[in-house]
Enzyme design. Structure first.
Site, PDB file in Angstrom:
ATOM      1  N   ARG A  18       0.874  -1.097  -0.079  1.00  0.00           N
ATOM      2  CA  ARG A  18      -0.022  -0.036   0.019  1.00  0.00           C
ATOM      3  C   ARG A  18       0.832   1.281  -0.196  1.00  0.00           C
ATOM      4  O   ARG A  18       0.374   2.435  -0.262  1.00  0.00           O
ATOM      5  CB  ARG A  18      -0.848  -0.045   1.251  1.00  0.00           C
ATOM      6  N   GLY A  83       2.969 -15.207   6.531  1.00  0.00           N
ATOM      7  CA  GLY A  83       2.386 -15.171   7.973  1.00  0.00           C
ATOM      8  C   GLY A  83       3.343 -14.991   8.978  1.00  0.00           C
ATOM      9  O   GLY A  83       4.601 -14.983   8.981  1.00  0.00           O
TER      10      GLY A  83
HETATM   11  C1  UD1 Z   1      -1.181  -8.243  12.516  1.00  0.00           C
HETATM   12  C2  UD1 Z   1      -1.724  -9.279  13.687  1.00  0.00           C
HETATM   13  C3  UD1 Z   1      -3.143  -8.622  14.031  1.00  0.00           C
HETATM   14  C4  UD1 Z   1      -2.847  -7.282  14.672  1.00  0.00           C
HETATM   15  C5  UD1 Z   1      -1.849  -6.135  13.804  1.00  0.00           C
HETATM   16  C6  UD1 Z   1      -1.543  -5.209  14.368  1.00  0.00           C
HETATM   17  C7  UD1 Z   1      -1.415 -11.300  12.723  1.00  0.00           C
HETATM   18  C8  UD1 Z   1      -1.866 -12.617  12.123  1.00  0.00           C
HETATM   19  N1  UD1 Z   1      -2.330 -10.458  12.994  1.00  0.00           N
HETATM   20  O1  UD1 Z   1      -1.966  -8.113  11.543  1.00  0.00           O
HETATM   21  O2  UD1 Z   1      -3.739  -9.223  15.064  1.00  0.00           O
HETATM   22  O3  UD1 Z   1      -3.988  -6.623  15.097  1.00  0.00           O
HETATM   23  O4  UD1 Z   1      -0.645  -7.092  13.306  1.00  0.00           O
HETATM   24  O5  UD1 Z   1      -0.984  -4.187  13.520  1.00  0.00           O
HETATM   25  O6  UD1 Z   1       0.043 -11.491  13.330  1.00  0.00           O
HETATM   26  N2  UD1 Z   1       5.337 -10.181   8.375  1.00  0.00           N
HETATM   27  C9  UD1 Z   1       6.472 -10.974   8.183  1.00  0.00           C
HETATM   28  N3  UD1 Z   1       6.151 -12.126   7.420  1.00  0.00           N
HETATM   29  C10 UD1 Z   1       4.853 -12.413   6.960  1.00  0.00           C
HETATM   30  C11 UD1 Z   1       3.965 -11.524   7.445  1.00  0.00           C
HETATM   31  C12 UD1 Z   1       4.052 -10.334   7.862  1.00  0.00           C
HETATM   32  O7  UD1 Z   1       7.466 -10.721   8.405  1.00  0.00           O
HETATM   33  O8  UD1 Z   1       4.699 -13.417   6.298  1.00  0.00           O
HETATM   34  C13 UD1 Z   1       5.503  -8.642   9.186  1.00  0.00           C
HETATM   35  C14 UD1 Z   1       5.084  -7.716   8.248  1.00  0.00           C
HETATM   36  O9  UD1 Z   1       6.239  -6.906   7.480  1.00  0.00           O
HETATM   37  C15 UD1 Z   1       4.636  -6.750   9.326  1.00  0.00           C
HETATM   38  C16 UD1 Z   1       4.363  -7.405  10.484  1.00  0.00           C
HETATM   39  O10 UD1 Z   1       4.876  -8.825  10.286  1.00  0.00           O
HETATM   40  O11 UD1 Z   1       5.912  -5.959   9.824  1.00  0.00           O
HETATM   41  C17 UD1 Z   1       2.846  -7.495  10.521  1.00  0.00           C
HETATM   42  O12 UD1 Z   1       2.383  -7.987   9.553  1.00  0.00           O
HETATM   43  P1  UD1 Z   1       0.803  -7.675   8.905  1.00  0.00           P
HETATM   44  O13 UD1 Z   1       0.552  -8.513   7.490  1.00  0.00           O
HETATM   45  O14 UD1 Z   1       1.058  -6.098   8.330  1.00  0.00           O
HETATM   46  O15 UD1 Z   1      -0.180  -7.945   9.684  1.00  0.00           O
HETATM   47  P2  UD1 Z   1      -1.660  -7.353  10.104  1.00  0.00           P
HETATM   48  O16 UD1 Z   1      -2.374  -7.975   9.049  1.00  0.00           O
HETATM   49  O17 UD1 Z   1      -1.284  -5.915  10.166  1.00  0.00           O
END
Ligand code: UD1
Ligand code: CA
Length: 485
Positions: A18, A83
């Protein structure tokens, strides 16, 4: 207190779609540092045994930036299983097998989380003997975030992602902040059992809550009343909002330390800047990089200082300076353009419409108006006349000008470098200084003035100038402008 053992995991593998940017999201900057650098600094503030960053998207650029800022960080690559749960699972696999301490999980895109909040979270986690503690918050609009589920007694029963939530679960206003402390063993065991059977087909870290509870571990969510601590940056609007909030916090901190800041909304101070008490910062001022300002100074309005050092009682108005050193009580601006390598001595002056570069200007020396001074040293107590230019560049090489103490450079000189103007000299107005000027002399090379009488009426007849000349010369005309003075 027994020495605690603590590891910090920073999640930075996500794509940041985004942002619509060629630059990876966590490398976007607020307060003069990348988002990931803010999180790395906060992690370091916990004095952990290790900091592990999980990368995948743009892994080369992101890991390079991480290692440049915090060289001891352990970089872990996330595989194709998506994830937050998978990311943390791979991160903790990099911990020594016998590491039995706490794991703090932070996100690379949540930059405002601070050390005191995390310290409290870890302390509560350890004192409560829990396996998982997360930071939560009550949001009137929780859209898009994971919800904390509790039973009738208020005990946490799990976390549900919005996309997987039922209607009634979506009405829950306590949201998961995405910041956690875990006991390493319980976390590892839980992650081994979590699958990707959910709306997003991801391995959710949030599923660890129910898993840990099922195996008898304690889980708690601690609500913060400061939503900025958990504010994530997902697009450019949120980036700007987080930047504005960070700035507001930095400004407030300086105000508490005795700095007067008239208009916090238009004053932008980066995280590494230091300012002494009783300095006033006027509106429209940007203080960036490693700038340090002593006490009792006045900076602004409309001034940008990048990596500058400013002495006590200095005044800098409507000017821009980079990599410059200003002594105590200097007077700079308005409208000065101070380039790298400028040093202005105590009580020196660089005035209106003056540009300097690699210029060492001694104590009490002044360049008050309309000048360019590049690759020059000026001694103490000298004055450079209005409109003077140092011609430092011959089209191929840059050369040095040396001006001594108590020198008086006349107005509109051109000093052709290399040249030395020794202590105690004068140069006449309009001089083009091509040769060294020895101590005690006056340098001049302007041709003597010649007045060609009658030139205007002869060569510019009928002009207003010619008419004025005729009026002035016509002593017989009543009211002529030849009043004798
Ligand atoms: C996540 C939480 C959600 C919470 C929110 C708060 C989970 C499943 N959900 O959702 O409950 O309310 O954060 O902001 O955790 N990332 C990785 N590898 C991945 C996916 C993500 O390193 O495979 C990192 C992203 O770069 C980011 C962080 O993890 O820094 C959070 O990931 P994001 O996809 O933004 O999670 P949310 O959907 O925001
Ligand atoms: Ca997010």
């Amino acid at each position: 207190m027994a020495e605690r053992s603590l590891a910090v995991v920073i999640l930075a593998a996500g794509q940041g779609t985004r942002m619509k940017s060629a630059l990876p999201k966590v490398l976007h900057r607020i307060g003069g540092r990348s988002l990931i650098a803010h999180v790395l600094d906060t992690a370091a503030g916990l004095s952990p045994n290790s900091v592990i960053a999980v990368v995948r998207h743009e892994r080369e650029r992101v890991s390079e930036a991480i290692l440049e800022h915090a060289p001891d960080t352990v970089i872990v690559d996330q595989d194709e299983v998506p994830g937050t749960g998978r990311a943390v699972e791979q991160a903790i696999a990099a911990l020594p097998d016998d590491f039995d301490g706490s794991v703090v999980v932070l996100s690379g895109d949540v930059p405002l989380i601070d050390v005191p909040t995390l310290e409290r979270l870890v302390r509560g986690h350890l004192d409560g003997g829990r396996a998982m503690t997360m930071l939560s918050a009550i949001f009137s609009n929780p859209t898009g975030l994971g919800r904390i589920l509790r039973d009738a007694d208020g005990a946490v029963t799990g976390i549900v992602e919005e996309k997987d939530a039922t209607e009634s679960q979506r009405r829950v206003t306590e949201i998961n902040g995405g910041i956690y402390v875990f006991a390493r063993r319980a976390l590892q065991a839980a992650l081994a059992e979590i699958d990707t059977n959910n709306a997003q087909g991801e391995k959710y870290l949030t599923d660890a809550a129910a898993r840990i509870l099922a195996s008898g571990g304690g889980v708690e969510a601690v609500a913060t009343d400061d939503p900025w601590l958990i504010a994530g940056v997902n697009d450019r609007a949120q980036l700007a909002e987080a930047g504005r909030e960070l700035n507001a916090r930095i400004v407030r901190e300086h105000q508490r330390n005795g700095v007067s800041i008239q208009d916090p909304a238009t004053t932008w101070i980066e995280a590494d800047v230091s300012i002494g008490a009783d300095t006033e910062i006027l509106p429209g001022t940007f203080l960036q990089g490693a700038t340090t300002i002593a006490g009792g100074a006045s900076i602004g309005p409309d001034t940008t200082l990048v990596d500058c050092e400013v002495g006590e009682g200095a005044r800098i108005r409507r000017s821009e300076a980079t990599l410059a050193v200003f002594g105590d009580r200097v007077d700079v601006g308005p409208f000065a353009y101070i380039r790298p390598g400028t040093e202005l001595g105590v009580a020196g002056k660089i005035g209106a419409f003056v540009e300097t570069k690699n210029a060492k200007v001694g104590d009490g020396s002044k360049i008050p108006h309309l000048s360019y001074i590049g690759d020059a040293t000026i001694g103490t107590g000298s004055n450079v006349g209005a409109g003077t230019i140092v011609a430092n560049y011959d089209g191929v090489n840059k050369h040095q000008a040396v001006i001594g103490d108590a020198v008086r450079i006349g107005s509109k000189n051109v000093l052709i470098s290399p040249v030395t103007i020794e202590d105690g000299t004068y140069t006449a107005a309009g001089t083009v200084v091509r040769k060294n000027v020895p101590s005690g002399s006056l340098a001049l090379n302007v041709a003597p003035q010649r007045n060609i009488e009658g030139w205007v009426t002869e060569h510019r007849p009928g002009t207003s100038t010619a008419e004025a000349a005729l009026r002035a010369q016509d002593v017989d005309t009543p009211g002529a402008a030849n009043g004798g003075n």
